[in-house]
Design an enzyme around this catalytic site. Structure first.
Site, PDB file in Angstrom:
ATOM      1  N   ARG A  73       0.836  -1.200   0.000  1.00 56.73           N
ATOM      2  CA  ARG A  73       0.000   0.000   0.000  1.00 56.73           C
ATOM      3  C   ARG A  73       0.870   1.249   0.000  1.00 56.73           C
ATOM      4  NH1 ARG A  73      -4.788   0.235   4.191  1.00 56.73           N
ATOM      5  NH2 ARG A  73      -5.415   1.929   2.794  1.00 56.73           N
TER       6      ARG A  73
ATOM      7  N   CYS B 139      -1.284   5.851   9.038  1.00 54.79           N
ATOM      8  CA  CYS B 139      -1.605   4.559   8.420  1.00 54.79           C
ATOM      9  C   CYS B 139      -2.730   4.803   7.420  1.00 54.79           C
ATOM     10  CB  CYS B 139      -1.982   3.530   9.483  1.00 54.79           C
ATOM     11  SG  CYS B 139      -3.412   4.010  10.486  1.00 54.79           S
TER      12      CYS B 139
END
Length: 286
Positions: free
Chosen positions: A184, A242
């Protein structure tokens, strides 16, 4: 302030002491995962004695606009009401756990500290560590029904936070860590947010690097070596983000164990990627 982590046997001893008139201990069950099964049925099927179930989506976050991210911090008044529903009074010890390597529990740990609860710890190794140590589980919802509302008084700002502008600046002047999985960070996949990639200048620091093979946190020296290798030092500001401000708290706890005082970007990538004016970097380098 206590160590951020507690072992299963230490928690059992704390509960036993509390049952004999010692410092009250409130245990919070924070089972949650993105797209996973609902946590309360899991709680009712088996939980640590005396624990209260906490819903991450509705109690550890609030609904916000897309530019705020998927899990904006709750208002202090709403969170104080939730903390009191869980039976917490000023001065109580609080232990939080999940069944997801601490990824959800750390959100509760960080948020409680941010709101002024000082004596809060995460069960190291999660619920599996409790059962592996031979401790039994309670079932049903009797522990929820038995909660006496608490009187804890909260305030914000007790842990450092970042907004999007702060995060952008920190990536240039200090150390900004991205707690998501490497794919990611690199922008190879993006399962939920509108754009793939990372904040320019951020350094990849997946939460998986905080743990041993059995899901417990690495020791302080090893964690310090990990984060120093990523650029952290006591004389440089360090922050972490995050996807939506949940798993970033796992890195925040690890950094705390390692001797740093990290700032957390609650909006994280879900907020950043919903602000079209924000630049995006891809690939393995900051």
């Amino acid at each position: 302030m206590p160590h951020p982590l507690v072992t299963a046997n230490e928690l059992d001893a704390l509960l036993t002491a509390a049952e004999s008139g010692g410092t009250p201990v409130r245990v919070l069950d924070v089972r949650w995962s993105l797209g996973g099964p609902a946590g309360q049925p899991l709680y009712e099927a088996g939980h640590i004695r005396g624990a209260v179930y906490v819903d991450l989506d509705t109690e550890l976050a609030r609904h916000g606009e897309p530019h705020e991210g998927r899990h904006p911090l709750p208002a202090v008044e709403e969170f104080q009401a939730a903390v009191r529903r869980w039976g917490i009074n000023d001065g109580d010890a609080v232990v939080v756990y999940d069944d997801w390597n601490g990824l959800a529990a750390c959100r509760a740990w960080w948020l409680l500290r941010y709101m002024g609860i000082e004596n809060v710890q995460v069960l190291d190794g999660a619920l599996s560590a409790w059962t592996a140590a031979g401790h039994p589980l309670a079932t049903g919802a009797d522990d929820l029904a038995a909660v006496v509302h608490g009187t804890a008084t909260l305030s914000t700002g007790n842990e450092p936070v970042l907004n999007a502008d702060d995060a952008a600046a920190l990536a240039e002047t200090g150390v900004l860590l991205d707690a998501r999985a490497g794919e990611r960070y690199r922008g190879e996949v993006e399962p939920i947010d509108p754009r793939a990639g990372h904040i320019p200048g951020a350094i990849s620091a997946p939460t998986s690097g905080n743990l041993t093979a059995d899901g417990q946190f690495l020791d302080a020296e090893t964690l310090r070596e990990r984060y120093e290798s990523l650029g952290a030092s006591v004389d440089r500001a360090v922050g972490v983000y995050c996807g939506s401000g949940v798993t970033a708290a796992h890195d925040a706890l690890a950094l705390t164990v390692a001797g740093f005082r990290p700032a957390l970007f609650p909006g994280s990538w879900s907020a950043w990627s919903n602000q079209p004016e924000r630049p995006v970097a891809t690939g393995a380098t900051p």
